[in-house]
Design a protein around this motif. Structure first.
Motif, PDB file in Angstrom:
ATOM      1  N   TYR A 125      57.951 -44.026  67.998  1.00 36.40           N
ATOM      2  CA  TYR A 125      59.392 -43.877  67.743  1.00 36.40           C
ATOM      3  C   TYR A 125      59.638 -42.702  66.787  1.00 36.40           C
ATOM      4  CZ  TYR A 125      64.143 -45.083  66.319  1.00 36.40           C
ATOM      5  OH  TYR A 125      65.488 -45.043  66.046  1.00 36.40           O
ATOM      6  N   TYR A 152      56.349 -48.932  66.406  1.00 36.63           N
ATOM      7  CA  TYR A 152      56.894 -47.728  65.783  1.00 36.63           C
ATOM      8  C   TYR A 152      55.980 -46.514  65.901  1.00 36.63           C
ATOM      9  CZ  TYR A 152      60.645 -50.531  63.852  1.00 36.63           C
ATOM     10  OH  TYR A 152      61.741 -51.336  63.724  1.00 36.63           O
ATOM     11  N   ARG A 176      54.512 -39.275  64.547  1.00 33.58           N
ATOM     12  CA  ARG A 176      54.551 -40.262  65.629  1.00 33.58           C
ATOM     13  C   ARG A 176      53.673 -39.811  66.791  1.00 33.58           C
ATOM     14  NH1 ARG A 176      56.161 -44.755  63.244  1.00 33.58           N
ATOM     15  NH2 ARG A 176      56.637 -43.798  61.261  1.00 33.58           N
ATOM     16  N   THR A 230      56.140 -49.185  58.963  1.00 34.81           N
ATOM     17  CA  THR A 230      56.950 -48.287  59.781  1.00 34.81           C
ATOM     18  C   THR A 230      56.758 -46.811  59.456  1.00 34.81           C
ATOM     19  OG1 THR A 230      58.823 -48.543  58.266  1.00 34.81           O
ATOM     20  CG2 THR A 230      58.740 -50.025  60.152  1.00 34.81           C
TER      21      THR A 230
END
Length: 339
Positions: free
Chosen positions: A312, A309, A319, A167
């Motif tokens: 996100y 992810y 990101r 993540t």
């Protein structure tokens, strides 16, 4: 107290529950997002409760954290969260407190499942949601859409997104060559993939990704978070275009392509993010996707979770929203090519 495939935090948090000054009536469990494979293998909230019991949390506290405490927090304890008159008769019957998996399930005062199977004659009693069809900003793509053009010449420095874990990401600046006006990564030393997202105004934002460890041809998804975004990653522009166009033709979902061939796919025809197929079938399709990446050399065991992810901006640190690589901490987009 979150515990699930995305963030298995309960072992670190459970020791806090035993402190005398902690008001356990204020604690509650959440799984966060749980993929279909985990639903099949370990279950949902029952897995969190079982983990809590193994970590020494008392059964009374554990079950309250899953039922009554969340109901109180949400202000709906007069309807759900406890078994009492005038509340909804939604009940799970257990063999023992040490086994959170229900023997039978009651909903609205009616037994709807026994031993993991729905009873005859119960169809869920819910109509399928009516969702608009999946409509990405770009209906059809071509190989040229995944090229990062620049007026620079020679070698340039390009900010890329590097995977730290499933993540979390960080920034890594890499030297890349410019050939015929296109930024071209040198891939002999490590695997560098492209990420592309269709922009609302048309066209694609393109960035680079390191840390996947495999030359994935093309992978397109309509269920990147959050809210649901369309994302394409890969090392081959032709495979990326094939994956994207196939996904759009399926009405959304996930498609993996390698050397021009479909390697795995999961259609999600309801709005681009819901399937009506049985959960075990969905889990099998996702497992095929993960196995495709691993057989190509990807060190991660769950590419399906990872891709969710990339877009996100609620987790650190870099990101890929629809307009390029985004620095979450600084709240700013990075230039495609650095000065």
């Amino acid at each position: 107290m979150r515990h699930g495939p995305a963030r298995p935090d309960l072992p670190a948090l459970a020791r806090l529950v035993h402190r005398e000054e902690v008001d356990r009536s204020r604690l509650m469990f959440t799984t966060d997002w749980v993929p279909q494979a985990a639903l099949v293998q370990t279950g949902h909230l029952n897995h969190v409760i079982a983990t809590a019991l193994e970590l020494g949390i008392s059964p009374i506290d554990a079950y309250r954290m899953a039922t009554l405490n969340p109901a109180r927090y949400l202000g709906i304890e007069d309807d759900v969260g406890a078994i009492a008159p005038r509340r909804y008769a939604d009940i799970l019957c257990l063999a023992t407190l040490q086994e959170p998996l229900p023997r039978w399930v009651m909903a609205s005062g009616r037994v709807v499942a026994r031993n993991g199977l729905t009873v005859d004659g119960w169809d869920g009693e819910r109509a399928e949601p009516k969702l608009p069809p999946y409509q990405p900003p770009v209906q059809e793509t071509h190989v040229t859409d995944f090229r990062m053009a620049t007026n620079r010449r020679g070698n340039v420095i390009v900010p890329t997104v590097e995977l730290v874990d499933k993540t979390v990401t960080r920034r890594r600046d890499l030297h890349m060559a410019v050939r015929d006006g296109v930024v071209t990564p040198e891939t002999r030393r490590e695997v560098i993939l492209k990420m592309a997202m269709p922009k609302p105004e048309g066209g694609f934002a393109v960035g680079f990704l390191v840390g996947m460890g495999a030359h994935l041809g093309g992978f397109s998804t309509s269920v990147a978070s959050d809210p649901y975004h369309t994302l394409v990653i890969g090392s081959n522009d032709h495979d990326m275009a094939t994956a994207y166009n196939r996904m759009v033709g399926n009405g959304g979902g996930i498609v993996a392509v390698q050397q021009g061939q479909i390697a795995a796919e999961l259609p999600l025809p309801m709005g681009g993010f819901i399937s009506t197929a049985p959960v075990p079938d969905i889990a099998a399709d996702i497992e095929l996707l993960n196995r495709w990446a691993q057989e190509l050399g990807c060190p991660w065991d769950d590419i399906f979770l990872i891709q969710r992810y990339f877009t996100y901006i609620g987790v650190p640190f870099f990101r890929m929203p629809p307009w390029g690589i985004y620095d979450v901490k600084e709240r700013a987009f990075l230039p495609p090519v650095l000065d």
